[in-house]
Design a protein around this motif. Sequence first.
Motif, mmCIF file in Angstrom:
data_model
loop_
_atom_site.group_PDB
_atom_site.id
_atom_site.type_symbol
_atom_site.label_atom_id
_atom_site.label_comp_id
_atom_site.label_asym_id
_atom_site.label_seq_id
_atom_site.Cartn_x
_atom_site.Cartn_y
_atom_site.Cartn_z
ATOM 1 N N GLY A 43 0.811 -1.226 0.000
ATOM 2 C CA GLY A 43 0.000 0.000 0.000
ATOM 3 C C GLY A 43 0.834 1.261 0.000
ATOM 4 N N ALA A 102 -5.408 0.896 -5.864
ATOM 5 C CA ALA A 102 -5.373 -0.225 -4.914
ATOM 6 C C ALA A 102 -6.479 -1.238 -5.219
ATOM 7 C CB ALA A 102 -5.511 0.295 -3.489
ATOM 8 N N SER A 160 -3.689 -3.863 -0.482
ATOM 9 C CA SER A 160 -4.160 -3.403 0.816
ATOM 10 C C SER A 160 -3.427 -2.128 1.232
ATOM 11 C CB SER A 160 -3.933 -4.489 1.872
ATOM 12 O OG SER A 160 -4.215 -3.998 3.170
ATOM 13 N N LEU A 161 -4.190 -1.130 1.650
ATOM 14 C CA LEU A 161 -3.595 0.136 2.111
ATOM 15 C C LEU A 161 -3.339 0.062 3.612
ATOM 16 C CD1 LEU A 161 -5.814 2.607 0.054
ATOM 17 C CD2 LEU A 161 -3.426 1.996 -0.364
ATOM 18 N N GLU A 162 -2.405 -0.783 3.983
ATOM 19 C CA GLU A 162 -2.134 -1.025 5.398
ATOM 20 C C GLU A 162 -1.404 0.153 6.029
ATOM 21 O OE1 GLU A 162 1.593 -1.904 3.315
ATOM 22 O OE2 GLU A 162 -0.500 -2.433 2.945
ATOM 23 N N GLN A 220 -6.898 5.318 7.987
ATOM 24 C CA GLN A 220 -5.940 5.247 6.891
ATOM 25 C C GLN A 220 -5.740 6.612 6.243
ATOM 26 O OE1 GLN A 220 -7.607 2.286 4.306
ATOM 27 N NE2 GLN A 220 -6.960 0.553 5.574
#
Length: 395
Positions: free
Chosen positions: A174, A238, A244-246, A293
């Motif tokens: 991410g 994404a 995944s934008l962790e 996030q």
Amino acid sequence: MDVSEKQDAQTLVNTIFQFLQHSNLGNIPIFAQSYDGASVMSGKRNGVQSKLLERYPCAIYTHCMAHRINLVVVDMCKNVEYAKSFFNSLEALYVYFSRPSTNKKLKDMQLKMDIKASSITRISDTRWVCRYKKCKAVKDNFEVILVVLREEFDANSNLDVAQAIGIEAMIKKGHFILFLIILEDILTKINILSNLMQEKKATLGKSVNLINSIIKTFENDRCSEKFKTVWTEVIELAKEFNISLEIPAKGSKRKRKETTNLQNYYVSNTIGAECSYANVDELNEGMNDEDTQFEYWKINGYFRILDCVLSGLRSRFSTESLKIGHSIDNCMKSKYDESLHFIEHYENALCIDKDQLKAEMLIMKNCINKDDFDTDALVSEINKKIFQIYTSFYK
């Protein structure tokens, strides 16, 4: 000039004077000097510029503006950990696709997918524009790169598979696509600035206006509304590639919180640990995952990059350092009052009569009869009237 044996400031200065003497220019005074930012050249106490000033006190030193822009970008890449990691990943991409076999596969896939051919180039600290070109190339070819890597998996050819798996895992994180979008956006604007400053008719005064404009642009961009447009593009990328934008997990080692006295400043160095702009646990209070996030990457990603760039621009292009450039441009436009800083600097060295110069500038401006004429028009007018008429201005 051969300085291969010794490159200290005194040797360089002696070599410059020897060259001027050999070229029959030794009796002509030096009124300005410009080098890159290497300490041996730009040092205020023992650099070439300071030693040359001892002999020619009016020789103003100007650090090459294009080089200063490069240093702003290089400093940002070194001082922001995520940016440093991102460009390390880009360099790994270059190494992988620099091999003839994989580069050919990339070119063939670009042709097959009807995408404009572009190469992934090496990153160089001396040429910042390569960072912009590389970000753009990876962004435009993101899907192509993933397809080529997937074909490497299917081919199952010895070490290539392991390397391809590692590259894919790296660019499908991410934070990689986040900084790809952020840095491509910021470097695009800096690239426009750099191109304008390299135009044939670019002047120091115009450069002053350009620098102030880009600083104002980045100041205006440092807000939630602007980051929303960036974040929307990140989310779309994404979702398209299932990334995944962790953010750093809860309970990870706590980073030191920066003092409130430094909240309006970019901190490039700290004692003991790197400061964090925002703590994950603090952001999670009363917020859902998407909001967390957004806020985390806005503060620790987007704002941090912008703060570092703004800090670099303000320090390397301070008001005082740009003052002479602005004054020179106003002199070329025959604006006497606005060019006094430049005029007074050379007044004694050139034996200028300021009253005479003021009158000449007024006549010159009326003769050209334009509010915003350029240097070509100025030179043309001087050539018409010959320097005997505009004696002070000719100097």
